[in-house]
Design a protein around this motif. Structure first.
Motif, PDB file in Angstrom:
ATOM      1  N   ASN A 116       0.804  -1.226   0.000  1.00  0.00           N
ATOM      2  CA  ASN A 116       0.000   0.000   0.000  1.00  0.00           C
ATOM      3  C   ASN A 116       0.835   1.272   0.000  1.00  0.00           C
ATOM      4  OD1 ASN A 116      -2.535  -1.409   0.078  1.00  0.00           O
ATOM      5  ND2 ASN A 116      -2.163  -1.810   2.258  1.00  0.00           N
ATOM      6  N   LYS A 117       2.005   1.214  -0.599  1.00  0.00           N
ATOM      7  CA  LYS A 117       2.851   2.400  -0.751  1.00  0.00           C
ATOM      8  C   LYS A 117       2.704   2.880  -2.196  1.00  0.00           C
ATOM      9  CE  LYS A 117       6.167   0.634   2.649  1.00  0.00           C
ATOM     10  NZ  LYS A 117       7.561   0.179   2.882  1.00  0.00           N
ATOM     11  N   THR A 118       1.488   3.298  -2.513  1.00  0.00           N
ATOM     12  CA  THR A 118       1.146   3.606  -3.891  1.00  0.00           C
ATOM     13  C   THR A 118       1.976   4.749  -4.455  1.00  0.00           C
ATOM     14  OG1 THR A 118      -1.106   2.825  -3.512  1.00  0.00           O
ATOM     15  CG2 THR A 118      -0.742   4.223  -5.445  1.00  0.00           C
ATOM     16  N   ALA A 119       2.182   5.796  -3.673  1.00  0.00           N
ATOM     17  CA  ALA A 119       2.943   6.943  -4.164  1.00  0.00           C
ATOM     18  C   ALA A 119       4.369   6.547  -4.514  1.00  0.00           C
ATOM     19  CB  ALA A 119       2.938   8.055  -3.117  1.00  0.00           C
ATOM     20  N   ASP A 120       4.991   5.705  -3.685  1.00  0.00           N
ATOM     21  CA  ASP A 120       6.351   5.250  -3.967  1.00  0.00           C
ATOM     22  C   ASP A 120       6.387   4.422  -5.247  1.00  0.00           C
ATOM     23  OD1 ASP A 120       7.292   6.495  -1.692  1.00  0.00           O
ATOM     24  OD2 ASP A 120       7.183   4.690  -0.453  1.00  0.00           O
ATOM     25  N   ALA A 121       5.400   3.555  -5.405  1.00  0.00           N
ATOM     26  CA  ALA A 121       5.339   2.722  -6.607  1.00  0.00           C
ATOM     27  C   ALA A 121       5.173   3.582  -7.851  1.00  0.00           C
ATOM     28  CB  ALA A 121       4.190   1.726  -6.494  1.00  0.00           C
ATOM     29  N   GLN A 122       4.298   4.569  -7.779  1.00  0.00           N
ATOM     30  CA  GLN A 122       4.078   5.438  -8.930  1.00  0.00           C
ATOM     31  C   GLN A 122       5.339   6.220  -9.296  1.00  0.00           C
ATOM     32  OE1 GLN A 122       0.311   7.258  -7.243  1.00  0.00           O
ATOM     33  NE2 GLN A 122      -0.307   7.082  -9.381  1.00  0.00           N
ATOM     34  N   ARG A 123       6.065   6.657  -8.296  1.00  0.00           N
ATOM     35  CA  ARG A 123       7.295   7.404  -8.559  1.00  0.00           C
ATOM     36  C   ARG A 123       8.300   6.540  -9.323  1.00  0.00           C
ATOM     37  NH1 ARG A 123      11.744   6.898  -6.030  1.00  0.00           N
ATOM     38  NH2 ARG A 123      10.753   5.926  -4.205  1.00  0.00           N
ATOM     39  N   ILE A 124       8.473   5.304  -8.872  1.00  0.00           N
ATOM     40  CA  ILE A 124       9.413   4.399  -9.535  1.00  0.00           C
ATOM     41  C   ILE A 124       8.975   4.114 -10.969  1.00  0.00           C
ATOM     42  CG2 ILE A 124      10.362   2.056  -9.533  1.00  0.00           C
ATOM     43  CD1 ILE A 124      10.182   2.122  -6.468  1.00  0.00           C
ATOM     44  N   LEU A 125       7.695   3.841 -11.146  1.00  0.00           N
ATOM     45  CA  LEU A 125       7.205   3.480 -12.474  1.00  0.00           C
ATOM     46  C   LEU A 125       7.221   4.660 -13.431  1.00  0.00           C
ATOM     47  CD1 LEU A 125       4.320   1.125 -11.368  1.00  0.00           C
ATOM     48  CD2 LEU A 125       6.449   0.458 -12.485  1.00  0.00           C
ATOM     49  N   LYS A 126       7.005   5.857 -12.915  1.00  0.00           N
ATOM     50  CA  LYS A 126       7.117   7.051 -13.769  1.00  0.00           C
ATOM     51  C   LYS A 126       8.549   7.168 -14.295  1.00  0.00           C
ATOM     52  CE  LYS A 126       5.858  11.043 -15.559  1.00  0.00           C
ATOM     53  NZ  LYS A 126       7.156  11.574 -16.013  1.00  0.00           N
ATOM     54  N   ASP A 127       9.520   6.903 -13.425  1.00  0.00           N
ATOM     55  CA  ASP A 127      10.916   6.950 -13.859  1.00  0.00           C
ATOM     56  C   ASP A 127      11.190   5.878 -14.908  1.00  0.00           C
ATOM     57  OD1 ASP A 127      13.795   7.863 -13.418  1.00  0.00           O
ATOM     58  OD2 ASP A 127      13.968   5.724 -12.968  1.00  0.00           O
ATOM     59  N   LEU A 128      10.627   4.690 -14.733  1.00  0.00           N
ATOM     60  CA  LEU A 128      10.821   3.628 -15.715  1.00  0.00           C
ATOM     61  C   LEU A 128      10.139   3.964 -17.038  1.00  0.00           C
ATOM     62  CD1 LEU A 128      10.385   0.448 -13.472  1.00  0.00           C
ATOM     63  CD2 LEU A 128      12.502   1.305 -14.498  1.00  0.00           C
ATOM     64  N   GLN A 129       8.997   4.618 -16.974  1.00  0.00           N
ATOM     65  CA  GLN A 129       8.337   5.051 -18.208  1.00  0.00           C
ATOM     66  C   GLN A 129       9.199   6.064 -18.955  1.00  0.00           C
ATOM     67  OE1 GLN A 129       4.662   6.312 -16.263  1.00  0.00           O
ATOM     68  NE2 GLN A 129       3.511   4.884 -17.529  1.00  0.00           N
ATOM     69  N   ASP A 130       9.830   6.949 -18.209  1.00  0.00           N
ATOM     70  CA  ASP A 130      10.662   7.991 -18.817  1.00  0.00           C
ATOM     71  C   ASP A 130      12.025   7.468 -19.266  1.00  0.00           C
ATOM     72  OD1 ASP A 130       8.646   9.815 -18.339  1.00  0.00           O
ATOM     73  OD2 ASP A 130       9.552  10.589 -16.491  1.00  0.00           O
ATOM     74  N   HIS A 131      12.461   6.355 -18.665  1.00  0.00           N
ATOM     75  CA  HIS A 131      13.781   5.799 -18.987  1.00  0.00           C
ATOM     76  C   HIS A 131      13.664   4.289 -19.231  1.00  0.00           C
ATOM     77  CE1 HIS A 131      14.495   9.422 -16.470  1.00  0.00           C
ATOM     78  NE2 HIS A 131      15.431   9.658 -17.372  1.00  0.00           N
ATOM     79  N   PRO A 132      13.016   3.886 -20.307  1.00  0.00           N
ATOM     80  CA  PRO A 132      12.857   2.453 -20.597  1.00  0.00           C
ATOM     81  C   PRO A 132      14.193   1.796 -20.914  1.00  0.00           C
ATOM     82  CG  PRO A 132      12.148   3.773 -22.464  1.00  0.00           C
ATOM     83  CD  PRO A 132      12.412   4.740 -21.342  1.00  0.00           C
ATOM     84  N   THR A 133      14.254   0.486 -20.741  1.00  0.00           N
ATOM     85  CA  THR A 133      15.452  -0.294 -21.049  1.00  0.00           C
ATOM     86  C   THR A 133      15.063  -1.472 -21.930  1.00  0.00           C
ATOM     87  OG1 THR A 133      15.277  -1.843 -19.175  1.00  0.00           O
ATOM     88  CG2 THR A 133      16.332   0.294 -18.747  1.00  0.00           C
ATOM     89  N   ASP A 134      16.059  -2.259 -22.305  1.00  0.00           N
ATOM     90  CA  ASP A 134      15.795  -3.444 -23.112  1.00  0.00           C
ATOM     91  C   ASP A 134      14.951  -4.472 -22.355  1.00  0.00           C
ATOM     92  OD1 ASP A 134      17.237  -2.411 -25.203  1.00  0.00           O
ATOM     93  OD2 ASP A 134      19.071  -3.492 -24.714  1.00  0.00           O
ATOM     94  N   LEU A 135      15.005  -4.450 -21.030  1.00  0.00           N
ATOM     95  CA  LEU A 135      14.289  -5.438 -20.236  1.00  0.00           C
ATOM     96  C   LEU A 135      13.012  -4.898 -19.617  1.00  0.00           C
ATOM     97  CD1 LEU A 135      17.225  -7.297 -18.442  1.00  0.00           C
ATOM     98  CD2 LEU A 135      16.026  -7.892 -20.552  1.00  0.00           C
ATOM     99  N   VAL A 136      12.874  -3.605 -19.504  1.00  0.00           N
ATOM    100  CA  VAL A 136      11.637  -3.000 -19.004  1.00  0.00           C
ATOM    101  C   VAL A 136      11.258  -1.856 -19.947  1.00  0.00           C
ATOM    102  CG1 VAL A 136      10.470  -1.836 -17.102  1.00  0.00           C
ATOM    103  CG2 VAL A 136      12.168  -3.596 -16.606  1.00  0.00           C
ATOM    104  N   SER A 137      10.299  -2.108 -20.797  1.00  0.00           N
ATOM    105  CA  SER A 137       9.867  -1.103 -21.753  1.00  0.00           C
ATOM    106  C   SER A 137       8.912  -0.107 -21.096  1.00  0.00           C
ATOM    107  CB  SER A 137       9.153  -1.783 -22.928  1.00  0.00           C
ATOM    108  OG  SER A 137       7.936  -2.375 -22.473  1.00  0.00           O
ATOM    109  N   LYS A 138       8.648   0.983 -21.795  1.00  0.00           N
ATOM    110  CA  LYS A 138       7.670   1.954 -21.314  1.00  0.00           C
ATOM    111  C   LYS A 138       6.301   1.307 -21.182  1.00  0.00           C
ATOM    112  CE  LYS A 138       5.588   6.456 -22.320  1.00  0.00           C
ATOM    113  NZ  LYS A 138       5.591   7.647 -23.215  1.00  0.00           N
ATOM    114  N   THR A 139       5.960   0.453 -22.137  1.00  0.00           N
ATOM    115  CA  THR A 139       4.670  -0.235 -22.098  1.00  0.00           C
ATOM    116  C   THR A 139       4.577  -1.141 -20.882  1.00  0.00           C
ATOM    117  OG1 THR A 139       4.467  -0.169 -24.504  1.00  0.00           O
ATOM    118  CG2 THR A 139       3.145  -1.801 -23.343  1.00  0.00           C
ATOM    119  N   GLN A 140       5.653  -1.834 -20.577  1.00  0.00           N
ATOM    120  CA  GLN A 140       5.644  -2.728 -19.428  1.00  0.00           C
ATOM    121  C   GLN A 140       5.482  -1.950 -18.132  1.00  0.00           C
ATOM    122  OE1 GLN A 140       9.054  -5.248 -19.092  1.00  0.00           O
ATOM    123  NE2 GLN A 140       8.559  -5.865 -17.007  1.00  0.00           N
ATOM    124  N   ALA A 141       6.179  -0.825 -18.016  1.00  0.00           N
ATOM    125  CA  ALA A 141       6.055  -0.007 -16.813  1.00  0.00           C
ATOM    126  C   ALA A 141       4.625   0.514 -16.675  1.00  0.00           C
ATOM    127  CB  ALA A 141       7.044   1.148 -16.862  1.00  0.00           C
TER     128      ALA A 141
END
Length: 234
Positions: A165-190
């Motif tokens: 239930n740490k939704t804000a923390d999760a959203q922060r991490i996933l926003k960063d992954l959306q902005d910085h996709p990699t070969d193993l974690v795409s923007k779509t996956q995030a």
């Protein structure tokens, strides 16, 4: 035919999709993890690492990783008819698997194979309900591995945050992954992971995200369609 895995056998064209499917399990927390099984979880997570290595020393590390995966996939109770390792009890198997991954980490710490092993051990911790231990391992990968492997650690951390239930923390991490996709974690996956994490408490936000993914021409589209069907009816 032997059940022993080689480095060549670990190479799969759909690795990225498998990783996406695997990490989605964290959004369901322990009941779903228990249903799927930690062995399958760890096994799929690890195969993402095998593309990166070519030198002789890397081949040694790769084989250690492949050997550990072979133990991870070994049956309990009776030997397989086509040969390969087996264990008399789950406890014996867990001990051997943990020892194999830990040896790889101890002898080749800092390598991508070692971070793959750490991801596997973290997945085992999740399966056992040891979320604090899992978090420490995922955080280490997120902080110290290469960008691609670090993104897997971050994705896992986000899903643990949703589970706790740490939704804000999760959203922060996933926003960063959306902005910085990699070969193993795409923007779509995030984005997909964000949608699944929001689904229990904010289903309409999740619906918008999943609908957008479902309309894309990607391997994740079918997964998004299935997730949409799990949301409450409008």
């Amino acid at each position: 035919m032997s059940t022993h895995l080689t480095r060549k056998e670990l190479k799969q064209d759909n690795v990225a999709l498998k990783v996406e499917e695997t990490f989605d399990i964290f959004t369901k927390y322990r009941p779903q993890i228990a249903r799927i099984g930690g062995a399958a979880l760890a096994l799929v997570v690890i195969v993402a690492g095998v593309f990166y290595y070519r030198s002789a020393q890397k081949e040694v590390r790769q084989q250690m990783l492949a050997d550990a995966i072979t133990l991870q996939a070994a049956p309990v109770g009776q030997a397989p008819p086509n040969g390969g390792p087996s264990f008399p009890t789950e406890a014996a198997k867990k001990e051997a698997v943990t020892k194999a991954y830990s040896k790889l980490i101890g002898e080749h710490g800092g390598s991508e194979e070692a971070y793959s092993a750490e991801l596997a051990l973290a997945a085992s911790d999740v399966d056992a309900g040891k979320m604090d231990d899992a978090r420490k391992k995922f955080q280490d990968v997120a902080d110290h591995a290469s960008a691609a492997f670090a993104s897997l650690g971050k994705l896992s951390l986000a899903q643990l945050d949703f589970a706790e239930n740490k939704t804000a923390d999760a959203q922060r991490i996933l926003k960063d992954l959306q902005d910085h996709p990699t070969d193993l974690v795409s923007k779509t996956q995030a984005t997909y992971t964000l949608a699944r994490g929001l689904a229990p408490t904010r289903p309409e936000e999740a619906r918008k995200l999943l609908t957008a993914i479902a309309g894309e021409q990607s391997d994740v589209s079918s997964i998004a369609v299935a997730a949409l069907q799990e949301l409450p009816k409008q």
